[in-house]
Design a protein around this motif. Structure first.
Motif, PDB file in Angstrom:
ATOM      1  N   LYS A   1       3.500   1.204  -1.442  1.00 39.56           N
ATOM      2  CA  LYS A   1       4.686   1.347  -0.586  1.00 39.56           C
ATOM      3  C   LYS A   1       4.275   1.511   0.870  1.00 39.56           C
ATOM      4  N   LEU A   2       3.306   2.400   1.096  1.00 41.45           N
ATOM      5  CA  LEU A   2       2.826   2.617   2.462  1.00 41.45           C
ATOM      6  C   LEU A   2       2.153   1.357   2.994  1.00 41.45           C
TER       7      LEU A   2
ATOM      8  N   GLN B   1       2.893  -1.679   2.277  1.00 38.95           N
ATOM      9  CA  GLN B   1       3.919  -2.645   2.653  1.00 38.95           C
ATOM     10  C   GLN B   1       4.489  -2.315   4.025  1.00 38.95           C
ATOM     11  N   LYS B   2       4.747  -1.005   4.217  1.00 39.48           N
ATOM     12  CA  LYS B   2       5.294  -0.579   5.515  1.00 39.48           C
ATOM     13  C   LYS B   2       4.340  -0.901   6.656  1.00 39.48           C
ATOM     14  N   ALA B   3       3.041  -0.821   6.385  1.00 38.81           N
ATOM     15  CA  ALA B   3       2.054  -1.044   7.436  1.00 38.81           C
ATOM     16  C   ALA B   3       1.647  -2.509   7.522  1.00 38.81           C
ATOM     17  N   GLY B   4       2.272  -3.347   6.711  1.00 38.03           N
ATOM     18  CA  GLY B   4       1.959  -4.772   6.740  1.00 38.03           C
ATOM     19  C   GLY B   4       0.648  -5.130   6.059  1.00 38.03           C
TER      20      GLY B   4
ATOM     21  N   LEU C   1      -2.525   2.041   8.805  1.00 34.77           N
ATOM     22  CA  LEU C   1      -1.694   3.102   8.201  1.00 34.77           C
ATOM     23  C   LEU C   1      -1.416   4.231   9.183  1.00 34.77           C
TER      24      LEU C   1
ATOM     25  N   LEU D   1       2.013   4.895  10.676  1.00 36.86           N
ATOM     26  CA  LEU D   1       3.110   5.526   9.937  1.00 36.86           C
ATOM     27  C   LEU D   1       3.094   7.028  10.201  1.00 36.86           C
TER      28      LEU D   1
END
Lengths: 319, 472
Positions: free
Chosen positions: B184-185, B187-190, B210, B213
């Motif tokens: 999940k993290l 994905q958020k960080a690309g 990361l 975030l």
């Protein structure tokens, strides 16, 4: 052995009593003021001596012996310890970790016992002489509570208090995520130990303050003495010996206390590794029983020195 | 007269004490000869098992298995044979180092359980101390070789509970280290969901992303003394494997080599200059548990851990920090070498493996019955009771074949990780070297330069082993 001793003691007693009858009462002259005679006196002292021998002298001598070997908790040296002479002592005295630990211990004793517990204990006792009885009982109850709560419980409370993420202290003061036990390890355990041990000093000082004659306080007040002058010139002379007793007792206790281990385990990076914690980690976590024994003996010697100084001061006061 | 009496007393008590002292140490553990046939025909038998596992706490699954499966089934089996056996379980739920101290003291004092579950890396020092003895001596060679389980356990794994060519216990299983990440993290960080870093630099660049975030610690590689063996096994050693040489080779230990310096510099970068990890977490007494909790809460991006994390920590069923969405959120990859091809034996990826086992206490009053219990615990049928609910790499091939297919991570470790994994040297001094390693990584993580920490490490190493046994 004990039977023979008892027989000898009995016959000695008999002889002694005959002598006493023949020569009249000379007991006070030869220092036997209780009139017991050597045998009976020895019999009275024997159980105590035996306990001291088993639980004090024997472990101390054994520690001395182990400290001269490379004895370990595990491995080959656990069954085949080698005699290494005074190597362990030389290693300890030249090891920066030991010296660091000794320094921290002195700081800990000075900070939490001599200054923290004594001053705070006296301050509370002094204040409690001027408040209503109900208030006094409540305050004393809470101070005592800190002393009588088991250390595993109180350290758990302190861990919750000082926790970095969800700690009570950080929430109360808005100090963010300050990791008190990591950033201020010595300060933390000093405050903790002061909190734990103040009750003793408080109790001792409140009974001492009770012995200060009120008339002297009254007359000093009439003479215009302020609080500080009263403290220095009236109260202190009366409680001087209590201060001494208190200081020596809490010094020895604090020197030997292991409870801070439960808070910081000596860390981070040995920054709160006081001697009892150092010995525990050395002997049991790292398994160096020989080296640990050597350091223990050094610690016993320091304790003895403190006790001797105390006895010397007391004796001087009496004479 | 008075003084003479006192002197006499002192002299005689000293003499008494020195008599007691003579031969006090060392005598205990080696003097009692083991008698394998002791109580062999007893009809009323009591046995006990010690393990660092406790119901509702550490290694819950293990504790459940021992109390709900092993003990009742063994007692029933024995009852059918007309033997009245009572087996008790002594649980513990503490750090491994504390458990080790406890077990060494218990074995030394002859008060330990009949069967003790220990980490394989302790075999050498416990054997040297005489706390454990070869099964051949305690049980009898015939009985030991007759056990049909040995052929299911590969020789490499049998090493965990062996020392100098003698078996002291039966290994339970093995493990492997991987690099876990939160998808999940990522994905958020690309970052990709099928991430596989190929070098240390790849780990750093992912962690760097990361960092953007908020409230997330990018990376955790265990360092320092409070994490104990977790620092050695999940941190320093897999990294060192990635620099080309193992920590112990041909009887010599690796000193302040370029590899050791690189590893310590890598720590320095993560916790110092690049600020990718949390240095305080490496110093806290419960730092490891906290890192688990952070990962379970989705506040930690990347962590190197063993399959223990997957099985016993973030397992939604019975983990100590359960993660309800573990199966969809947690990804894993092989640990890369410093650069491709830099691993020991020229591999691209590295890992470390170890394992524990159950040892037979040489003081057992019922050595034959204890051996029966030991082999019963390690029979395929009873092991399946443990490994089907929570799969784990068992020591036995037949059990692995039956249970591993059910768990994707363990299948991955068995196929991809074990072939490139390194093992701990089975020598008695190894746990002491491990302490020196933990100290060095702790220093590097809190700001000491890699060079200085490596020099300190070498100095500590030279106090443990002879200078001639250190290589660079």
């Amino acid at each position: 052995m004990s039977e023979i001793d008892a027989d000898a003691a009995a016959s000695q007693k008999l002889r002694k009593s005959e002598r006493v009858k023949r020569k009249g009462n000379r007991t006070s002259e030869d220092g036997d003021s209780a009139g017991l005679g050597k045998g009976r006196a020895a019999a009275f002292v024997a159980p105590a001596m035996l306990l001291i021998a088993i639980f004090l002298v024997f472990p101390a001598l054994w520690t001395l012996y182990l400290g001269l070997t490379n004895y370990r908790l595990t491995g080959f040296a656990a069954t085949h310890p080698r005699f290494v002479g005074i190597d362990n002592y030389v290693n300890a005295l030249t090891d920066s970790r030991f010296l660091n630990s000794l320094g921290l211990t002195l700081l800990f004793v000075l900070g939490s016992a001599v200054i923290g517990q004594s001053v705070l204990g006296f301050a509370i006792a002094w204040m409690m002489t001027r408040v209503r009885k109900g208030v006094k009982s409540v305050v004393e109850f809470f101070v005592l509570l800190a002393w009588i709560v088991p250390s595993s419980v109180s350290t758990f409370l302190w861990l919750a208090l000082l926790d970095r993420n969800n700690g009570t202290l950080n929430t109360l003061f808005g100090t963010g995520t300050t990791a008190w036990l990591l950033q201020f390890p010595m300060q933390s355990i000093i405050v903790f130990n002061t909190w734990v041990g103040t009750a003793f000093s408080m109790l001792l000082f409140s009974s001492a303050l009770g012995a200060v004659p009120p008339t002297q306080l009254e007359s000093s007040k009439i003479a215009g003495a302020g609080a500080w002058a009263q403290l220095r010139d009236v109260i202190f002379p009366h409680i001087r010996s209590h201060v001494l007793t208190n200081t020596i007792l809490i010094t020895l206790w604090t020197f030997n206390t292991f409870t801070p281990y439960l808070l910081t385990a000596g860390g981070p990076d040995h920054r709160s590794e006081i001697l009892p914690v150092y010995i525990y980690r050395l002997a049991l976590s790292e398994g160096s029983l020989g080296q640990g024994s050597a350091v223990s003996l050094i610690m016993i010697l320091i304790n003895l020195v403190i006790a001797l100084v105390y006895l010397r001061i007391l004796r001087e006061k009496k004479s | 007269m008075k003084h003479l009496g006192r002197t006499k007393f002192a002299v005689s008590s000293m003499a008494l004490l020195s008599l007691t002292l003579t031969g006090c140490i060392g005598g205990g553990s080696s003097s009692t000869p083991v008698n394998p046939s002791q109580n062999a025909d007893a009809k009323d038998v009591t046995l006990s098992i010690s393990a660092n596992a406790i119901l509702g706490g550490k290694s819950d699954a293990e504790a459940v298995w021992i109390t709900k499966s092993v003990i009742p089934k063994f007692e029933a089996e024995q009852k059918a044979k007309g033997v009245n056996v009572k087996v008790s379980f002594n649980p513990s739920g503490v750090e491994d180092e504390a458990f080790k101290s406890k077990m060494s003291l218990a074995l030394k004092a002859h008060t330990a359980a009949d069967l003790v579950e220990l980490d394989g890396i302790w075999t050498g020092e416990f054997a040297d101390a005489g706390y454990i003895k070869p099964l051949n001596d305690v049980v009898g060679k015939e009985k030991v070789t007759a056990w049909d389980g040995w052929k299911q356990i590969q020789p490499g794994i049998q090493q965990f509970t062996s020392y100098n060519g003698q078996a002291y216990g039966i290994p339970e299983g093995t493990d492997g280290r991987v690099i876990y990440f939160n998808k999940k993290l990522f994905q958020k960080a690309g970052l990709p969901a099928d991430w596989q870093p190929k070098s240390w630099a790849d780990i750093l660049s992912a962690a760097e992303k990361l960092k953007s975030l908020s409230g997330v610690t990018p990376l955790q590689i265990n360092a320092g003394t409070p994490m104990g063996e977790a620092t050695t096994m999940q941190g320093f050693l897999p990294l060192l494997q990635g620099t080309g040489q193992p920590v112990y080779k041909d009887g010599k230990w690796q000193g302040a080599s370029q590899g050791v310096k690189d590893v310590l510099d890598f720590y320095g970068k993560i916790y110092g200059s690049a600020k990718l990890g949390d240095p305080l977490l490496q110093q806290e007494t419960d730092g490891r548990s906290k890192s688990f909790q952070l990962f379970a809460d989705g506040k930690l991006g990347i962590i190197i851990e063993g399959d223990y994390l997957w099985r016993s920590v973030i397992n939604p069923k019975g983990g100590i920090a359960p993660m309800a969405d573990r199966d969809t959120v947690v990804g894993w990859a092989k640990i890369p070498a410093q650069a491709p091809g830099k691993g020991v034996n020229g591999t691209d990826f590295v890992s470390m493996s170890g394992g524990g086992g159950v040892f037979l206490n040489p003081d057992s009053k019922y050595p034959q019955q204890a051996w029966e219990l030991l082999t019963f615990m390690n029979s395929a049928k009873i092991l399946e009771d443990k490994f089907i609910p929570t799969p784990q790499l068992s020591a036995r091939d037949d059990v692995n074949a039956a249970v591993l297919g059910k768990d994707p991570l363990l299948t991955y470790i068995a196929k991809e990780v074990l072939p490139v994994s390194g093992f701990r040297p089975g020598v008695a001094v190894d746990p002491q070297v491990s302490l020196a390693i933990e100290d060095a990584t702790g220093k590097a993580a809190s700001g000491t330069s890699g060079e200085a920490a490596a020099q300190d490490y070498e100095k500590a190493l030279e106090q443990l082993v002879d200078k001639s046994n250190v290589f660079k």
